[in-house]
Design a protein around this motif. Structure first.
Motif, PDB file in Angstrom:
ATOM      1  N   GLY A   1       2.325   7.914  19.194  1.00  0.00           N
ATOM      2  CA  GLY A   1       3.229   7.162  20.050  1.00  0.00           C
ATOM      3  C   GLY A   1       4.525   6.769  19.378  1.00  0.00           C
ATOM      4  O   GLY A   1       5.453   6.319  20.035  1.00  0.00           O
ATOM      5  N   ASP A   2       4.597   6.933  18.055  1.00  0.00           N
ATOM      6  CA  ASP A   2       5.858   6.664  17.378  1.00  0.00           C
ATOM      7  C   ASP A   2       6.830   7.796  17.666  1.00  0.00           C
ATOM      8  O   ASP A   2       6.431   8.926  17.988  1.00  0.00           O
ATOM      9  CB  ASP A   2       5.666   6.553  15.856  1.00  0.00           C
ATOM     10  CG  ASP A   2       5.149   5.199  15.431  1.00  0.00           C
ATOM     11  OD1 ASP A   2       5.283   4.224  16.202  1.00  0.00           O
ATOM     12  OD2 ASP A   2       4.610   5.108  14.314  1.00  0.00           O
ATOM     13  N   ILE A   3       8.099   7.482  17.544  1.00  0.00           N
ATOM     14  CA  ILE A   3       9.144   8.498  17.624  1.00  0.00           C
ATOM     15  C   ILE A   3       9.736   8.585  16.229  1.00  0.00           C
ATOM     16  O   ILE A   3      10.149   7.574  15.650  1.00  0.00           O
ATOM     17  CB  ILE A   3      10.218   8.120  18.650  1.00  0.00           C
ATOM     18  CG1 ILE A   3       9.582   7.985  20.038  1.00  0.00           C
ATOM     19  CG2 ILE A   3      11.337   9.170  18.668  1.00  0.00           C
ATOM     20  CD1 ILE A   3      10.479   7.364  21.080  1.00  0.00           C
TER      21      ILE A   3
ATOM     22  N   PRO B   1       8.235  12.911  19.343  1.00  0.00           N
ATOM     23  CA  PRO B   1       7.098  12.007  19.522  1.00  0.00           C
ATOM     24  C   PRO B   1       5.926  12.464  18.652  1.00  0.00           C
ATOM     25  O   PRO B   1       5.732  13.661  18.451  1.00  0.00           O
ATOM     26  CB  PRO B   1       6.754  12.166  21.007  1.00  0.00           C
ATOM     27  CG  PRO B   1       7.137  13.583  21.303  1.00  0.00           C
ATOM     28  CD  PRO B   1       8.342  13.868  20.444  1.00  0.00           C
TER      29      PRO B   1
ATOM     30  N   GLU C   1       2.034  12.886  18.384  1.00  0.00           N
ATOM     31  CA  GLU C   1       0.906  13.018  19.302  1.00  0.00           C
ATOM     32  C   GLU C   1      -0.309  13.549  18.561  1.00  0.00           C
ATOM     33  O   GLU C   1      -0.179  14.181  17.518  1.00  0.00           O
ATOM     34  CB  GLU C   1       1.264  13.996  20.431  1.00  0.00           C
ATOM     35  CG  GLU C   1       2.476  13.587  21.227  1.00  0.00           C
ATOM     36  CD  GLU C   1       2.938  14.685  22.183  1.00  0.00           C
ATOM     37  OE1 GLU C   1       2.813  15.885  21.842  1.00  0.00           O
ATOM     38  OE2 GLU C   1       3.431  14.344  23.264  1.00  0.00           O
TER      39      GLU C   1
ATOM     40  N   ASN D   1       9.180   3.734  19.246  1.00  0.00           N
ATOM     41  CA  ASN D   1       7.934   4.229  19.819  1.00  0.00           C
ATOM     42  C   ASN D   1       8.142   4.485  21.301  1.00  0.00           C
ATOM     43  O   ASN D   1       9.146   4.056  21.888  1.00  0.00           O
ATOM     44  CB  ASN D   1       6.772   3.271  19.550  1.00  0.00           C
ATOM     45  CG  ASN D   1       6.987   1.916  20.161  1.00  0.00           C
ATOM     46  OD1 ASN D   1       7.051   1.780  21.379  1.00  0.00           O
ATOM     47  ND2 ASN D   1       7.109   0.894  19.327  1.00  0.00           N
ATOM     48  N   ILE D   2       7.198   5.191  21.903  1.00  0.00           N
ATOM     49  CA  ILE D   2       7.352   5.614  23.296  1.00  0.00           C
ATOM     50  C   ILE D   2       7.324   4.448  24.277  1.00  0.00           C
ATOM     51  O   ILE D   2       7.782   4.582  25.400  1.00  0.00           O
ATOM     52  CB  ILE D   2       6.286   6.665  23.682  1.00  0.00           C
ATOM     53  CG1 ILE D   2       4.877   6.105  23.492  1.00  0.00           C
ATOM     54  CG2 ILE D   2       6.489   7.941  22.882  1.00  0.00           C
ATOM     55  CD1 ILE D   2       3.772   7.023  23.979  1.00  0.00           C
TER      56      ILE D   2
ATOM     57  N   PRO E   1      11.797   4.754  24.923  1.00  0.00           N
ATOM     58  CA  PRO E   1      11.655   6.107  25.483  1.00  0.00           C
ATOM     59  C   PRO E   1      12.976   6.878  25.539  1.00  0.00           C
ATOM     60  O   PRO E   1      12.977   8.104  25.516  1.00  0.00           O
ATOM     61  CB  PRO E   1      11.091   5.867  26.885  1.00  0.00           C
ATOM     62  CG  PRO E   1      11.459   4.460  27.205  1.00  0.00           C
ATOM     63  CD  PRO E   1      11.479   3.728  25.905  1.00  0.00           C
TER      64      PRO E   1
ATOM     65  N   LEU F   1      13.936   9.859  23.178  1.00  0.00           N
ATOM     66  CA  LEU F   1      13.435  11.223  23.343  1.00  0.00           C
ATOM     67  C   LEU F   1      14.315  12.073  24.251  1.00  0.00           C
ATOM     68  O   LEU F   1      13.996  13.220  24.518  1.00  0.00           O
ATOM     69  CB  LEU F   1      12.009  11.188  23.915  1.00  0.00           C
ATOM     70  CG  LEU F   1      10.959  10.687  22.943  1.00  0.00           C
ATOM     71  CD1 LEU F   1       9.611  10.635  23.614  1.00  0.00           C
ATOM     72  CD2 LEU F   1      10.905  11.551  21.703  1.00  0.00           C
TER      73      LEU F   1
END
Length: 121
Positions: free
Chosen positions: A61-63, A80, A82, A108-109, A113, A116
């Motif tokens: 869930g981290d970017i 991201p 996953e 994080n997502i 968001p 991304l």
């Protein structure tokens, strides 16, 4: 032995200070339990066992901002993190410490968001 940790995103009325997540699992040899129904209906996110270039733990869930040194120059991408059995991935690559690639957790997502938008994965 590596810590087996997860994080849960807390419901807004359970957030205290800057702690938007609860961390649970086997941490430093002790077991910390999950927080029950105080968290959002998002899946728990597992610690990858890796840290970024600043020593920040990387979770699902981290970017991460990934910088790759290629023969034609440097490429920077936000990706991201996953879980895709049997490993964690960032974009199309297995998440590990490859030479020529550096990663930094930039959000994080849940909270970021928009980071991304340049990701086309």
């Amino acid at each position: 032995m590596r810590d087996i940790k997860f994080r849960q995103k807390l419901k807004p009325h359970f957030v205290r200070g800057s702690g938007e997540f609860h961390y649970w699992g086997y941490i430093d040899g002790d077991f910390t339990s999950p927080v029950g129904k105080n968290y959002c209906d998002t899946p728990d996110e597992q610690f990858t066992g890796l840290k970024d270039i600043n020593g920040v733990e990387i979770y699902e869930g981290d970017i991460v901002r990934e910088v790759r040194l290629l023969s034609e120059g440097k490429r920077t991408t936000n990706l991201p993190v996953e879980y895709q059995a049997p490993s964690f991935v960032a974009g199309e690559l297995q998440l590990s410490n490859y030479m020529g690639i550096t990663r930094k957790v930039i959000g994080n997502i849940h909270q970021n968001p928009e980071l991304l938008e340049q990701y086309n994965g």
